[in-house]
Scaffold this motif. Structure first.
Motif, mmCIF file in Angstrom:
data_model
loop_
_atom_site.group_PDB
_atom_site.id
_atom_site.type_symbol
_atom_site.label_atom_id
_atom_site.label_comp_id
_atom_site.label_asym_id
_atom_site.label_seq_id
_atom_site.Cartn_x
_atom_site.Cartn_y
_atom_site.Cartn_z
ATOM 1 N N LYS A 145 -45.958 98.949 -5.728
ATOM 2 C CA LYS A 145 -46.310 98.532 -7.095
ATOM 3 C C LYS A 145 -46.683 97.057 -7.085
ATOM 4 O O LYS A 145 -45.905 96.230 -6.631
ATOM 5 N N ILE A 146 -47.878 96.726 -7.572
ATOM 6 C CA ILE A 146 -48.354 95.339 -7.465
ATOM 7 C C ILE A 146 -48.273 94.576 -8.781
ATOM 8 O O ILE A 146 -48.355 93.364 -8.791
ATOM 9 N N SER A 147 -48.148 95.281 -9.885
ATOM 10 C CA SER A 147 -48.018 94.578 -11.170
ATOM 11 C C SER A 147 -47.384 95.516 -12.190
ATOM 12 O O SER A 147 -47.285 96.719 -11.957
ATOM 13 N N GLU A 148 -46.983 94.929 -13.294
ATOM 14 C CA GLU A 148 -46.453 95.689 -14.427
ATOM 15 C C GLU A 148 -47.347 95.409 -15.621
ATOM 16 O O GLU A 148 -47.950 94.341 -15.695
ATOM 17 N N GLY A 149 -47.348 96.311 -16.579
ATOM 18 C CA GLY A 149 -48.001 96.032 -17.850
ATOM 19 C C GLY A 149 -49.513 96.055 -17.786
ATOM 20 O O GLY A 149 -50.109 96.328 -16.745
ATOM 21 N N LEU A 166 -50.024 92.324 -18.671
ATOM 22 C CA LEU A 166 -50.099 92.350 -17.212
ATOM 23 C C LEU A 166 -49.227 91.244 -16.603
ATOM 24 O O LEU A 166 -49.318 90.087 -17.012
ATOM 25 N N ALA A 167 -48.386 91.616 -15.681
ATOM 26 C CA ALA A 167 -47.565 90.632 -14.951
ATOM 27 C C ALA A 167 -47.664 90.991 -13.475
ATOM 28 O O ALA A 167 -47.061 91.971 -13.015
ATOM 29 N N SER A 168 -48.459 90.205 -12.718
ATOM 30 C CA SER A 168 -48.705 90.527 -11.304
ATOM 31 C C SER A 168 -47.600 89.974 -10.426
ATOM 32 O O SER A 168 -47.084 88.883 -10.685
ATOM 33 N N ARG A 169 -47.297 90.714 -9.371
ATOM 34 C CA ARG A 169 -46.330 90.198 -8.379
ATOM 35 C C ARG A 169 -47.036 89.206 -7.459
ATOM 36 O O ARG A 169 -48.251 89.278 -7.278
ATOM 37 N N ARG A 170 -46.267 88.323 -6.845
ATOM 38 C CA ARG A 170 -46.843 87.397 -5.862
ATOM 39 C C ARG A 170 -47.414 88.190 -4.699
ATOM 40 O O ARG A 170 -46.795 89.152 -4.236
ATOM 41 N N ILE A 171 -48.554 87.744 -4.199
ATOM 42 C CA ILE A 171 -49.205 88.491 -3.111
ATOM 43 C C ILE A 171 -48.335 88.504 -1.851
ATOM 44 O O ILE A 171 -48.251 89.527 -1.166
ATOM 45 N N ASP A 172 -47.657 87.379 -1.566
ATOM 46 C CA ASP A 172 -46.863 87.379 -0.322
ATOM 47 C C ASP A 172 -45.676 88.341 -0.447
ATOM 48 O O ASP A 172 -45.296 88.995 0.525
ATOM 49 N N VAL A 191 -51.172 102.127 -3.463
ATOM 50 C CA VAL A 191 -51.098 100.926 -4.303
ATOM 51 C C VAL A 191 -51.189 101.357 -5.764
ATOM 52 O O VAL A 191 -52.160 102.013 -6.165
ATOM 53 N N ILE A 192 -50.165 101.014 -6.553
ATOM 54 C CA ILE A 192 -50.162 101.451 -7.953
ATOM 55 C C ILE A 192 -49.881 100.283 -8.903
ATOM 56 O O ILE A 192 -49.299 99.274 -8.519
ATOM 57 N N SER A 193 -50.311 100.470 -10.123
ATOM 58 C CA SER A 193 -50.129 99.506 -11.207
ATOM 59 C C SER A 193 -50.725 100.200 -12.433
ATOM 60 O O SER A 193 -51.101 101.366 -12.347
#
Ligand code: SF4
Length: 454
Positions: A145-149, A166-172, A191-193
């Motif tokens: 999961k790469i982001s929420e919202g 939308l709230a993205s996670r840090r890429i690292d 990969v989901i979001s």
């Protein structure tokens, strides 16, 4: 073998809804394991039962309420979490015995509720025992999961209300998780979001160091880096992108598919094709050139499989709009299609739109779109007969009376749980789920392929 501590408390989990909810369930269970809880596979052995609900459609709400009812009847000590957490009053009115109700992604709140309902056993060793992440999906594939919202406001959807912007996670952080999953045996990353193509927009595509180079929080960088990971056999994992909108920058990931860094598969929820309906739906990336883009993607990567979902019977959809969609599908030649009859969702803007489509018309349109897409799928699968395709194995059967063993897997065009399968005959007994084998395709029906290891 799992070590069980004396008096270790056990948590049962009923996980409903989409893959995103499944990822939430895994996170909650991982946290609880780290806090010293054990998992229970049945109601009877659980000190407390968590029900992770889905509240997207009214039918999903009913299913969630039924699951809560069953858990109350079977165990009695129930905590509700997930999307239906927004409907706490409704849940409490129906099931006053529920111990706590928390919303989607409120990991802390749900963990705290479990601590209260079944205080964890305090043992001196708990912190010393390394706890692997809990995974509810088979070990050979994992959702990432790469982001929420979501920043959109599609008229039929209440995800932005439920899950926020939308709230993205840090890429690292995303890449570290992916690397860990691959090291632990994952052969396929999904990969989901809510909107994968918008990844990083909220954090201005910020750069982070990964290994020895900077990477941006951007779908293209993410895809390229995921394609560089290697499984223990030294292979690139399959990497599928789900919930991608056809924004122009999506073009940049197609060459990565042609290069073999990314699985040639895109899951694009088009939902409709008629410009009038798309406008009423307030869909993002609602532009006329999609057919042209599909054509150019196929020129760059001829094997690309495109999956999509469509809603029929949206308020105001005329016969002409629906026929436009069918004609568009003839042109688009999508590989996999899911169709839904429009259902009002409590709180969605679409509920106030005029000209609802009568139920019998929805049914009739649903049957027509299913017939159309099944025919397209059957023709596309027929064209694969005689080819040799890589297949990831999901399950290996028991020998039949002649000693022959069958197996089920998926080609690169098939995501788990939503697409078709490849059925294999006479496989070696040594074959394992997660193995990737070359399969010669011998036959096909509307949705599945049949073959033997080449
Ligand atoms: S893009 Fe539209 S359908 Fe998808 S989550 Fe956002 S609002 Fe809902």
């Amino acid at each position: 073998m799992a070590i069980e501590l004396p008096d270790q408390k056990r948590v049962g989990m009923v996980s409903l809804g989409c893959p995103k909810a499944l990822v939430d369930s895994e996170r909650i269970l991982t946290r609880l394991r780290a806090d010293g809880y054990a998992m229970s596979g049945d109601y009877a052995g659980a000190d407390v039962v968590l029900v992770n609900t889905c509240g997207f459609l009214d039918s999903a709400k009913e299913e969630s309420l039924a699951a809560i009812g069953e858990a109350i009847a079977e165990n009695g000590r129930v905590i509700v979490t997930g999307c239906m957490g927004e409907d706490a009053d409704l849940i409490r009115a129906k099931y006053p015995a529920v111990l706590a109700v928390t919303g989607a992604h409120q990991y802390e709140a749900v963990v705290e509720a479990v601590h209260e309902a079944a205080p964890p056993s305090q043992g001196p060793f708990i912190d010393l025992i390394p706890q692997p992440d809990v995974k509810l999906t088979p070990r050979h594939y994992s959702y990432l999961k790469i982001s929420e919202g979501c920043n959109h406001s599609c008229a039929f959807c209440i995800i932005p209300q439920l899950r926020g912007k939308l709230a993205s996670r840090r890429i690292d952080a995303v890449l570290r998780e992916a690397e860990k999953l691959v090291a632990a045996g994952t052969k396929e990353l999904l990969v989901i979001s809510q909107d994968t193509s918008a990844y990083g927009v909220d954090i201005r595509h910020e750069e982070r160091m990964w290994k020895d180079h900077p990477v941006r929080a951007h779908m293209t960088d993410l895809a390229r880096e995921l394609g560089q990971l290697r499984t223990s056999e030294g292979r690139a994992p399959w990497v599928r992108l789900h919930y991608v909108y056809p924004y122009p920058h999506v073009d940049a990931v197609i060459p990565l598919m042609a290069e073999g860094l990314l699985t040639p598969y895109l899951d694009i929820p088009f939902q409709h094709a008629s410009p009038t309906v798309l406008k009423a739906m307030k869909r993002p990336a609602n532009e006329a050139k999609v057919l042209e883009r599909l054509r150019s993607w196929r020129e760059i990567c001829p094997d690309i499989a495109v999956r999509s979902s469509f809603v029929v019977g949206f308020p105001g959809e005329t016969e002409a709009d629906f026929q436009y969609l069918l004609d568009w599908l003839d042109e688009a030649q999508l590989d996999r299609v899911g169709a839904f009859r429009f259902e009002p969702v409590a709180g969605a803007a679409a509920n106030d739109l005029p000209n609802p489509v009568p139920e019998e018309v929805k049914e009739e349109r649903y049957a027509r779109i299913m017939e159309k897409t099944a025919a397209i799928s059957a023709a596309k699968l027929q064209a694969k007969i005689g080819r040799t395709l890589p297949v990831i194995i999901d399950a290996v059967g028991e020998p039949d009376e002649d000693g022959d063993i069958g197996a089920t897997g998926r080609s690169q065009a098939d995501a788990p749980e939503i697409d078709g399968a490849v059925h294999l005959r006479e496989v070696p007994a040594s074959l394992q789920p997660g193995d990737i084998v070359e399969v010669r395709i011998e036959d096909a029906d509307e949705h599945d392929l049949f073959g033997a290891i080449a």
